[in-house]
Design an enzyme around this catalytic site. Sequence first.
Site: not given
Length: 213
Positions: A91, A193, A195
Amino acid sequence: MKNQASSTVALIDYGAGNLRSVANALLASGLARENLVVTANPDEVLQADRVVLPGVGAFASCMQALKAIPDMVPALEKAVLEKGRPFLGICVGMQLLADQGEEYGVHQGLGWIKGKVTPLRPNDPSCKVPHMGWNQIGLTTDSHPLLRAGEAYFLHSYAFVPEDESTLLATTEHGGLVTAAVGRDNIMGVQFHPEKSQSYGLEFLSRFLDWNP
């Protein structure tokens, strides 16, 4: 280079990233807990086998926070640019790779990948800013070992515009093409992202942990 079973990963703690989520995703992707080093210590960065730079917030404040840690930027440059350690920016951590960002004025980035970070300006009024949610990843090359087509999670209002098309590795569509990944040599940056991208993100991180550029 060691594989994920034995390599150490420095996850940079500079007050501008969702560290816990990224750390948990790295562990879920196969990294042994004892090999994850969440750190603001430049010496630990130099000793690590791989480096991950997360980032949440504005370009300027993230760059300022990184520079505020004594010797951190020189340590990153030595580890990544000189020693060739595999690097992942996530990001805003990816956006900081640019020469400059235009969020709240013009601010200098790390300059590792030529380009600038500019506001999203979708040409479709139904595409809102920030760009938030799941979107398709389109590959500009089928030869990069880390990237696959699929769906990933995005949350951003600015986008990387690379100067050299060869560093543009993936795009997504949000009222026009938007950079999803940039990279060269041992450097990878993703706007999405991992995650938050469930199996797609975990598989991507697993490949990063095994990556030997």
